[in-house]
Design a protein around this motif. Sequence first.
Motif, PDB file in Angstrom:
ATOM      1  N   LEU A  41     -16.640  -1.171 -37.262  1.00 48.23           N
ATOM      2  CA  LEU A  41     -16.313  -0.384 -38.437  1.00 48.23           C
ATOM      3  C   LEU A  41     -16.818  -1.058 -39.701  1.00 48.23           C
ATOM      4  CD1 LEU A  41     -12.691   0.392 -37.348  1.00 48.23           C
ATOM      5  CD2 LEU A  41     -14.601   1.958 -37.304  1.00 48.23           C
ATOM      6  N   PRO A  42     -16.951  -0.309 -40.791  1.00 50.05           N
ATOM      7  CA  PRO A  42     -17.346  -0.915 -42.057  1.00 50.05           C
ATOM      8  C   PRO A  42     -16.373  -2.022 -42.444  1.00 50.05           C
ATOM      9  CG  PRO A  42     -17.350   1.479 -42.237  1.00 50.05           C
ATOM     10  CD  PRO A  42     -16.765   1.130 -40.896  1.00 50.05           C
ATOM     11  N   ASP A  43     -16.857  -2.981 -43.237  1.00 44.24           N
ATOM     12  CA  ASP A  43     -16.059  -4.154 -43.603  1.00 44.24           C
ATOM     13  C   ASP A  43     -14.710  -3.813 -44.216  1.00 44.24           C
ATOM     14  OD1 ASP A  43     -17.992  -5.820 -42.636  1.00 44.24           O
ATOM     15  OD2 ASP A  43     -18.975  -6.075 -44.576  1.00 44.24           O
ATOM     16  N   THR A  44     -14.621  -2.746 -44.971  1.00 43.68           N
ATOM     17  CA  THR A  44     -13.380  -2.431 -45.681  1.00 43.68           C
ATOM     18  C   THR A  44     -12.460  -1.506 -44.899  1.00 43.68           C
ATOM     19  OG1 THR A  44     -14.463  -0.573 -46.763  1.00 43.68           O
ATOM     20  CG2 THR A  44     -14.484  -2.696 -47.919  1.00 43.68           C
ATOM     21  N   ALA A  45     -12.885  -1.042 -43.732  1.00 41.13           N
ATOM     22  CA  ALA A  45     -12.101  -0.073 -42.975  1.00 41.13           C
ATOM     23  C   ALA A  45     -11.316  -0.756 -41.858  1.00 41.13           C
ATOM     24  CB  ALA A  45     -13.023   0.980 -42.386  1.00 41.13           C
ATOM     25  N   THR A  46     -10.008  -0.544 -41.849  1.00 37.86           N
ATOM     26  CA  THR A  46      -9.160  -1.038 -40.769  1.00 37.86           C
ATOM     27  C   THR A  46      -8.885   0.123 -39.828  1.00 37.86           C
ATOM     28  OG1 THR A  46      -8.128  -2.620 -42.251  1.00 37.86           O
ATOM     29  CG2 THR A  46      -6.966  -2.122 -40.216  1.00 37.86           C
ATOM     30  N   PRO A  47      -9.167  -0.039 -38.518  1.00 42.30           N
ATOM     31  CA  PRO A  47      -8.971   1.068 -37.587  1.00 42.30           C
ATOM     32  C   PRO A  47      -7.506   1.459 -37.457  1.00 42.30           C
ATOM     33  CG  PRO A  47      -9.896  -0.860 -36.473  1.00 42.30           C
ATOM     34  CD  PRO A  47      -9.678  -1.233 -37.883  1.00 42.30           C
ATOM     35  N   LEU A  48      -7.289   2.731 -37.261  1.00 38.90           N
ATOM     36  CA  LEU A  48      -5.938   3.259 -37.112  1.00 38.90           C
ATOM     37  C   LEU A  48      -5.987   4.434 -36.141  1.00 38.90           C
ATOM     38  CD1 LEU A  48      -2.960   3.257 -38.089  1.00 38.90           C
ATOM     39  CD2 LEU A  48      -3.679   4.889 -39.842  1.00 38.90           C
ATOM     40  N   LEU A  49      -5.192   4.332 -35.083  1.00 39.19           N
ATOM     41  CA  LEU A  49      -5.063   5.429 -34.135  1.00 39.19           C
ATOM     42  C   LEU A  49      -3.855   6.252 -34.543  1.00 39.19           C
ATOM     43  CD1 LEU A  49      -5.995   6.636 -31.339  1.00 39.19           C
ATOM     44  CD2 LEU A  49      -4.084   5.344 -30.382  1.00 39.19           C
ATOM     45  N   ARG A  50      -4.049   7.555 -34.677  1.00 40.19           N
ATOM     46  CA  ARG A  50      -2.954   8.465 -35.007  1.00 40.19           C
ATOM     47  C   ARG A  50      -2.772   9.427 -33.840  1.00 40.19           C
ATOM     48  NH1 ARG A  50      -6.129   8.391 -39.363  1.00 40.19           N
ATOM     49  NH2 ARG A  50      -5.337   7.387 -41.228  1.00 40.19           N
ATOM     50  N   CYS A  51      -1.533   9.583 -33.414  1.00 39.02           N
ATOM     51  CA  CYS A  51      -1.237  10.507 -32.320  1.00 39.02           C
ATOM     52  C   CYS A  51      -0.122  11.453 -32.743  1.00 39.02           C
ATOM     53  CB  CYS A  51      -0.795   9.753 -31.069  1.00 39.02           C
ATOM     54  SG  CYS A  51      -2.052   8.676 -30.369  1.00 39.02           S
ATOM     55  N   GLU A  52      -0.224  12.674 -32.274  1.00 37.95           N
ATOM     56  CA  GLU A  52       0.823  13.662 -32.484  1.00 37.95           C
ATOM     57  C   GLU A  52       1.364  14.020 -31.117  1.00 37.95           C
ATOM     58  OE1 GLU A  52       0.316  16.863 -35.470  1.00 37.95           O
ATOM     59  OE2 GLU A  52       0.633  18.187 -33.737  1.00 37.95           O
ATOM     60  N   LEU A  53       2.694  13.904 -30.964  1.00 40.70           N
ATOM     61  CA  LEU A  53       3.369  14.193 -29.703  1.00 40.70           C
ATOM     62  C   LEU A  53       4.308  15.366 -29.893  1.00 40.70           C
ATOM     63  CD1 LEU A  53       2.931  10.949 -30.029  1.00 40.70           C
ATOM     64  CD2 LEU A  53       4.198  10.879 -27.918  1.00 40.70           C
ATOM     65  N   ARG A  54       4.239  16.324 -28.986  1.00 43.96           N
ATOM     66  CA  ARG A  54       5.098  17.508 -29.054  1.00 43.96           C
ATOM     67  C   ARG A  54       5.927  17.598 -27.780  1.00 43.96           C
ATOM     68  NH1 ARG A  54       0.188  21.504 -30.792  1.00 43.96           N
ATOM     69  NH2 ARG A  54      -0.261  20.526 -32.805  1.00 43.96           N
ATOM     70  N   TYR A  55       7.227  17.608 -27.964  1.00 42.73           N
ATOM     71  CA  TYR A  55       8.137  17.730 -26.833  1.00 42.73           C
ATOM     72  C   TYR A  55       9.283  18.641 -27.237  1.00 42.73           C
ATOM     73  CZ  TYR A  55      11.589  16.578 -23.300  1.00 42.73           C
ATOM     74  OH  TYR A  55      12.522  16.664 -22.311  1.00 42.73           O
ATOM     75  N   VAL A  56       9.551  19.653 -26.432  1.00 43.91           N
ATOM     76  CA  VAL A  56      10.536  20.696 -26.707  1.00 43.91           C
ATOM     77  C   VAL A  56      10.170  21.305 -28.065  1.00 43.91           C
ATOM     78  CG1 VAL A  56      12.984  21.271 -26.738  1.00 43.91           C
ATOM     79  CG2 VAL A  56      12.209  19.354 -25.359  1.00 43.91           C
ATOM     80  N   SER A  57      11.011  21.192 -29.072  1.00 41.24           N
ATOM     81  CA  SER A  57      10.678  21.749 -30.383  1.00 41.24           C
ATOM     82  C   SER A  57      10.468  20.647 -31.415  1.00 41.24           C
ATOM     83  CB  SER A  57      11.787  22.696 -30.840  1.00 41.24           C
ATOM     84  OG  SER A  57      13.006  21.989 -30.949  1.00 41.24           O
ATOM     85  N   THR A  58      10.205  19.437 -30.937  1.00 40.12           N
ATOM     86  CA  THR A  58      10.047  18.291 -31.825  1.00 40.12           C
ATOM     87  C   THR A  58       8.596  17.827 -31.845  1.00 40.12           C
ATOM     88  OG1 THR A  58      12.273  17.583 -31.244  1.00 40.12           O
ATOM     89  CG2 THR A  58      10.865  15.955 -32.296  1.00 40.12           C
ATOM     90  N   THR A  59       8.120  17.473 -33.037  1.00 42.03           N
ATOM     91  CA  THR A  59       6.792  16.884 -33.181  1.00 42.03           C
ATOM     92  C   THR A  59       6.953  15.494 -33.769  1.00 42.03           C
ATOM     93  OG1 THR A  59       5.758  19.043 -33.522  1.00 42.03           O
ATOM     94  CG2 THR A  59       4.533  17.116 -34.289  1.00 42.03           C
TER      95      THR A  59
END
Length: 159
Positions: A41-59
């Motif tokens: 990645l570019p020198d100034t960018a810190t990697p970040l994994l984002r996940c969205e989880l959906r279970y029943v009616s909750t996110t």
Amino acid sequence: MLHTPDAGRPGSRRSTSLLPRLVCGLAAAVATASGAADNVLPDTATPLLRCELRYVSTTMRIEARPVADPYTVAAQDVGTRFRFKAVVLGTPERVDSVSLYTYDMAVENAPVLVHEVVLRPPFPATSTIPGLTGWNHVYSSRLGRELVYGCALGTEAAR
């Protein structure tokens, strides 16, 4: 001059010229180098994994940053049925792999691993969920409960 056994024989298709081989070798080297650079990645960018989880009616939304030791990453409870763990192996400059684990918590001898994904570079360029994984549907063996999740790999700056 390059020695080839068929060179000079009538009807021979082998070339005695080094140029085509050099061009092919150079193209392969460039492709390999660019593929290896896809996880840097570019020198100034810190990697970040984002996940969205959906279970029943909750996110739920979870984030994961690079770690050197996957055993230090805690799993997240998703309701009472599932547990989800996202591990980004690497450094603040480079992501070596992304591993995603889903456990069933409502069965005998829980936790029981029911879903595992390991992703390696090159990663897709999009940082929009579910750009990295697509939408995954994971089912519990008891009552057929469903967890749906999707993840994207971006940077802290791309929030």
